[in-house]
Design a protein around this motif. Structure first.
Motif, PDB file in Angstrom:
ATOM      1  N   GLY A  94      50.123 -15.529   3.434  1.00  0.00           N
ATOM      2  CA  GLY A  94      50.843 -15.810   2.646  1.00  0.00           C
ATOM      3  C   GLY A  94      51.503 -16.435   2.509  1.00  0.00           C
ATOM      4  N   ARG A  95      52.332 -17.200   3.388  1.00  0.00           N
ATOM      5  CA  ARG A  95      54.076 -17.224   3.773  1.00  0.00           C
ATOM      6  C   ARG A  95      53.477 -18.356   2.646  1.00  0.00           C
ATOM      7  NH1 ARG A  95      55.918 -17.561  10.055  1.00  0.00           N
ATOM      8  NH2 ARG A  95      53.870 -15.470   9.887  1.00  0.00           N
ATOM      9  N   THR A  96      52.894 -18.957   3.055  1.00  0.00           N
ATOM     10  CA  THR A  96      52.601 -20.036   1.791  1.00  0.00           C
ATOM     11  C   THR A  96      52.510 -20.282   0.278  1.00  0.00           C
ATOM     12  OG1 THR A  96      50.323 -20.869   2.598  1.00  0.00           O
ATOM     13  CG2 THR A  96      52.886 -21.618   4.066  1.00  0.00           C
ATOM     14  N   GLY A  97      51.788 -19.205  -0.114  1.00  0.00           N
ATOM     15  CA  GLY A  97      51.896 -18.823  -1.377  1.00  0.00           C
ATOM     16  C   GLY A  97      53.008 -19.790  -2.153  1.00  0.00           C
ATOM     17  N   GLY A  98      52.483 -20.182  -3.288  1.00  0.00           N
ATOM     18  CA  GLY A  98      53.321 -21.033  -4.101  1.00  0.00           C
ATOM     19  C   GLY A  98      53.228 -22.424  -4.031  1.00  0.00           C
ATOM     20  N   LEU A  99      52.779 -23.206  -2.907  1.00  0.00           N
ATOM     21  CA  LEU A  99      53.726 -23.948  -2.246  1.00  0.00           C
ATOM     22  C   LEU A  99      52.399 -24.354  -3.058  1.00  0.00           C
ATOM     23  CD1 LEU A  99      55.110 -23.962   0.797  1.00  0.00           C
ATOM     24  CD2 LEU A  99      55.967 -24.027  -1.077  1.00  0.00           C
ATOM     25  N   TYR A 100      51.688 -26.410  -2.907  1.00  0.00           N
ATOM     26  CA  TYR A 100      50.979 -27.153  -3.047  1.00  0.00           C
ATOM     27  C   TYR A 100      51.105 -28.509  -2.680  1.00  0.00           C
ATOM     28  CZ  TYR A 100      53.697 -27.979  -7.257  1.00  0.00           C
ATOM     29  OH  TYR A 100      55.079 -28.662  -7.894  1.00  0.00           O
ATOM     30  N   LEU A 101      50.196 -28.953  -2.471  1.00  0.00           N
ATOM     31  CA  LEU A 101      49.608 -30.563  -2.007  1.00  0.00           C
ATOM     32  C   LEU A 101      50.661 -31.492  -3.005  1.00  0.00           C
ATOM     33  CD1 LEU A 101      46.782 -31.134  -0.271  1.00  0.00           C
ATOM     34  CD2 LEU A 101      48.463 -30.599   0.844  1.00  0.00           C
ATOM     35  N   GLU A 104      57.337 -31.876  -4.510  1.00  0.00           N
ATOM     36  CA  GLU A 104      58.750 -32.195  -3.423  1.00  0.00           C
ATOM     37  C   GLU A 104      60.135 -31.021  -2.907  1.00  0.00           C
ATOM     38  OE1 GLU A 104      60.033 -35.421  -5.394  1.00  0.00           O
ATOM     39  OE2 GLU A 104      58.356 -36.641  -5.060  1.00  0.00           O
ATOM     40  N   GLY A 105      60.595 -31.299  -2.036  1.00  0.00           N
ATOM     41  CA  GLY A 105      61.725 -30.543  -2.224  1.00  0.00           C
ATOM     42  C   GLY A 105      62.937 -30.629  -1.035  1.00  0.00           C
ATOM     43  N   LYS A 106      63.530 -30.301  -0.778  1.00  0.00           N
ATOM     44  CA  LYS A 106      65.069 -30.340   0.121  1.00  0.00           C
ATOM     45  C   LYS A 106      65.175 -30.329   1.414  1.00  0.00           C
ATOM     46  CE  LYS A 106      70.066 -31.679  -0.762  1.00  0.00           C
ATOM     47  NZ  LYS A 106      71.002 -31.396  -1.667  1.00  0.00           N
ATOM     48  N   ALA A 117      63.626 -26.692   5.213  1.00  0.00           N
ATOM     49  CA  ALA A 117      63.450 -27.128   3.692  1.00  0.00           C
ATOM     50  C   ALA A 117      62.707 -26.158   2.755  1.00  0.00           C
ATOM     51  CB  ALA A 117      62.451 -28.123   3.479  1.00  0.00           C
ATOM     52  N   SER A 118      63.621 -26.251   1.690  1.00  0.00           N
ATOM     53  CA  SER A 118      63.481 -25.547   0.109  1.00  0.00           C
ATOM     54  C   SER A 118      62.816 -25.904  -0.880  1.00  0.00           C
ATOM     55  CB  SER A 118      65.212 -24.861  -0.276  1.00  0.00           C
ATOM     56  OG  SER A 118      65.395 -26.602  -0.810  1.00  0.00           O
ATOM     57  N   PHE A 119      61.890 -25.205  -1.046  1.00  0.00           N
ATOM     58  CA  PHE A 119      61.189 -25.847  -2.331  1.00  0.00           C
ATOM     59  C   PHE A 119      60.618 -24.658  -3.270  1.00  0.00           C
ATOM     60  CE2 PHE A 119      59.393 -27.727   1.952  1.00  0.00           C
ATOM     61  CZ  PHE A 119      58.595 -28.820   1.240  1.00  0.00           C
ATOM     62  N   GLY A 120      61.769 -25.095  -4.408  1.00  0.00           N
ATOM     63  CA  GLY A 120      61.876 -23.749  -5.664  1.00  0.00           C
ATOM     64  C   GLY A 120      63.150 -22.482  -4.817  1.00  0.00           C
ATOM     65  N   ASP A 121      63.221 -21.677  -4.550  1.00  0.00           N
ATOM     66  CA  ASP A 121      64.306 -21.050  -4.200  1.00  0.00           C
ATOM     67  C   ASP A 121      64.056 -20.500  -3.413  1.00  0.00           C
ATOM     68  OD1 ASP A 121      65.158 -21.233  -6.744  1.00  0.00           O
ATOM     69  OD2 ASP A 121      64.636 -20.298  -7.989  1.00  0.00           O
ATOM     70  N   ASN A 122      62.526 -20.647  -2.289  1.00  0.00           N
ATOM     71  CA  ASN A 122      62.174 -20.537  -1.457  1.00  0.00           C
ATOM     72  C   ASN A 122      62.791 -21.147   0.090  1.00  0.00           C
ATOM     73  OD1 ASN A 122      61.701 -18.312  -1.963  1.00  0.00           O
ATOM     74  ND2 ASN A 122      60.038 -18.626  -3.154  1.00  0.00           N
ATOM     75  N   ILE A 123      63.371 -20.759   1.311  1.00  0.00           N
ATOM     76  CA  ILE A 123      63.429 -21.914   2.716  1.00  0.00           C
ATOM     77  C   ILE A 123      62.374 -21.317   3.557  1.00  0.00           C
ATOM     78  CG2 ILE A 123      64.863 -21.741   4.170  1.00  0.00           C
ATOM     79  CD1 ILE A 123      67.097 -21.253   2.371  1.00  0.00           C
ATOM     80  N   TYR A 124      61.891 -22.809   3.398  1.00  0.00           N
ATOM     81  CA  TYR A 124      60.296 -22.258   4.418  1.00  0.00           C
ATOM     82  C   TYR A 124      60.556 -23.033   5.338  1.00  0.00           C
ATOM     83  CZ  TYR A 124      58.413 -21.540   0.530  1.00  0.00           C
ATOM     84  OH  TYR A 124      57.843 -20.092  -0.787  1.00  0.00           O
ATOM     85  N   GLU A 125      59.855 -22.650   6.912  1.00  0.00           N
ATOM     86  CA  GLU A 125      60.030 -23.781   8.093  1.00  0.00           C
ATOM     87  C   GLU A 125      59.087 -25.155   8.129  1.00  0.00           C
ATOM     88  OE1 GLU A 125      60.587 -22.841  12.741  1.00  0.00           O
ATOM     89  OE2 GLU A 125      58.229 -22.630  12.254  1.00  0.00           O
ATOM     90  N   VAL A 126      59.332 -25.736   8.319  1.00  0.00           N
ATOM     91  CA  VAL A 126      58.462 -27.319   8.286  1.00  0.00           C
ATOM     92  C   VAL A 126      58.151 -27.938   9.497  1.00  0.00           C
ATOM     93  CG1 VAL A 126      58.451 -27.131   5.301  1.00  0.00           C
ATOM     94  CG2 VAL A 126      59.625 -28.839   6.883  1.00  0.00           C
ATOM     95  N   LYS A 127      57.578 -28.793   9.088  1.00  0.00           N
ATOM     96  CA  LYS A 127      57.183 -30.048  10.478  1.00  0.00           C
ATOM     97  C   LYS A 127      57.036 -31.509   9.199  1.00  0.00           C
ATOM     98  CE  LYS A 127      54.372 -31.080  14.423  1.00  0.00           C
ATOM     99  NZ  LYS A 127      53.544 -30.283  15.413  1.00  0.00           N
TER     100      LYS A 127
END
Length: 152
Positions: A94-101, A104-106, A117-127
């Motif tokens: 469930g870590r990726t809940g709230g994300l969708y294809l 956009e983030g930074k 990368a940050s998407f909204g108020d959360n920071i995620y590890e991305v590839k």
């Protein structure tokens, strides 16, 4: 002197049987050795005392050894050796809940090709899909698979 030898044999046998059940379960060597010493004590009793006394000593030795084994199994010592916790996890937690294809983030770190990368108020590890992306660049989610967020 015979009572000292007899009581020593029976007590050492009882101690070894208790040690097998309580302290070193599963080895069986200590328990078998304790049983052999207890039986040697009973044989010593039959060799040195009259029959009625020897049978009484045998009964007492049997009851003490049996009580020791029962105590060892019911005392809760086995709970110290038992695993009580289980690992709960999986590939998707469930870590990726709230994300969708297409979201956009930074990039808040360089993606080489993995970073944050940050998407909204959360920071995620991305590839990253295409390799190196510099910090501060806009990124877009193109795939989410088993907690792996692929961006371009």
């Amino acid at each position: 002197m015979t009572i000292l030898v007899l009581s020593t044999l029976l007590i050492i046998g009882l101690i070894l049987i208790l040690a097998e059940v309580i302290f070193v379960p599963g080895t069986t060597f200590v328990g078998i050795f304790g049983l052999v010493i207890s039986l040697a004590g009973v044989a010593f009793a039959f060799a040195n005392f009259e029959s009625g006394t020897a049978w009484f000593i045998t009964g007492v030795a049997f009851l003490l050894n049996f009580a020791g084994i029962v105590y060892g199994f019911t005392s809760g010592v086995w709970n110290k050796f038992a695993l009580k916790n289980t690992l709960k996890g999986g590939t998707f937690d469930g870590r990726t809940g709230g994300l969708y294809l297409g979201m956009e983030g930074k990039a808040i770190s360089d993606l080489k090709p993995v970073g944050k990368a940050s998407f909204g108020d959360n920071i995620y590890e991305v590839k990253s899909e295409g390799g190196f992306i510099t910090v501060g660049s806009k990124v877009e989610i193109i795939k989410i698979d088993n907690n792996i967020i692929l961006v371009k």
